[in-house]
Enzyme design. Structure first.
Site, PDB file in Angstrom:
ATOM      1  CE1 TYR A  24      -3.602  -2.568   0.343  1.00 40.37           C
ATOM      2  CE2 TYR A  24      -2.527  -3.279   2.377  1.00 40.37           C
ATOM      3  CZ  TYR A  24      -3.462  -3.479   1.388  1.00 40.37           C
ATOM      4  OH  TYR A  24      -4.280  -4.585   1.413  1.00 40.37           O
ATOM      5  CG  HIS A  74      -8.513  -2.892  -5.657  1.00 44.37           C
ATOM      6  ND1 HIS A  74      -9.258  -2.842  -4.502  1.00 44.37           N
ATOM      7  CD2 HIS A  74      -9.341  -3.327  -6.631  1.00 44.37           C
ATOM      8  CE1 HIS A  74     -10.481  -3.239  -4.765  1.00 44.37           C
ATOM      9  NE2 HIS A  74     -10.567  -3.536  -6.052  1.00 44.37           N
TER      10      HIS A  74
HETATM   11  C1  DQA Z   1      -7.297  -2.955  -1.367  1.00 43.35           C
HETATM   12  C2  DQA Z   1      -7.155  -4.460  -1.636  1.00 43.35           C
HETATM   13  C3  DQA Z   1      -8.069  -5.262  -0.744  1.00 43.35           C
HETATM   14  O1  DQA Z   1      -7.909  -6.659  -1.009  1.00 43.35           O
HETATM   15  C4  DQA Z   1      -7.721  -5.010   0.701  1.00 43.35           C
HETATM   16  O2  DQA Z   1      -8.593  -5.741   1.546  1.00 43.35           O
HETATM   17  C5  DQA Z   1      -7.696  -3.570   1.058  1.00 43.35           C
HETATM   18  C6  DQA Z   1      -7.147  -2.616   0.101  1.00 43.35           C
HETATM   19  C7  DQA Z   1      -6.256  -2.138  -2.154  1.00 43.35           C
HETATM   20  O3  DQA Z   1      -6.408  -0.909  -2.241  1.00 43.35           O
HETATM   21  O4  DQA Z   1      -5.270  -2.711  -2.631  1.00 43.35           O
HETATM   22  O5  DQA Z   1      -8.061  -3.179   2.162  1.00 43.35           O
HETATM   23  O6  DQA Z   1      -8.589  -2.547  -1.805  1.00 43.35           O
END
Ligand code: DQA
Length: 147
Positions: A25, A102
């Site tokens: 992230y 994502h």
């Molecule tokens: C997410 C990917 C999801 O699988 C995860 O549960 C998240 C963040 C992303 O931004 O990569 O909380 O949405």
């Protein structure tokens, strides 16, 4: 260029950016991400409204009101993406063009992250591009501007 009002809806645990695995992230906080996305939007001539909640029902209610406040949506529902069918149904009700974003590359992670309940309703999905994915989403939405 269109000058859209774009609502960016962040779901569960996205308020914890900065503490979550930087390998997936990045290291920035949600407010830093919003600053960057706001700058992207300004460059492209759009306005953005940011919302984040850890409560699924609140996310659904934000979707219920979305068409009164915005022209288009960018959704990152976090883990709800993978199982929260109520969010699918609420998104369908909005009638707005939406892009799914994502930060991490969900298809390259655990199998349970490979399925999305909202992809079929979105004009596009951007995954694994970090904060730049939101710029791509804004560009995709501009191509679907009303009028
Ligand atoms: C997410 C990917 C999801 O699988 C995860 O549960 C998240 C963040 C992303 O931004 O990569 O909380 O949405």
């Amino acid at each position: 260029m269109s000058g859209l009002r774009v609502i960016v809806l962040h779901g569960v645990n996205l308020d914890q950016l900065g503490k979550r695995d930087p390998g997936h992230y990045g290291s920035g906080s949600l407010s830093e991400l919003e600053g960057t996305v706001g700058a992207f939007a300004a460059e492209l001539g759009h306005r953005v409204i940011f919302e984040q909640t850890n409560f699924e029902g609140e996310y659904v209610e934000l979707l219920h009101k979305a068409s009164e406040r915005g022209d288009a949506l960018i959704l990152n529902p976090g883990a709800w993406t993978h199982y929260a069918w109520a969010i699918h149904d609420a998104l369908e009700l909005t009638g707005l063009p939406a892009v799914e974003v994502h930060l991490s590359d969900v298809k390259a992670r655990e199998e349970w992250r490979h399925h999305s309940v909202i992809s079929d309703l979105c004009i596009g999905t951007v995954s694994g591009k970090g904060v730049d994915g939101y710029r791509e989403a804004l560009e995709l939405l501009a191509g679907h501007a009303p009028g």
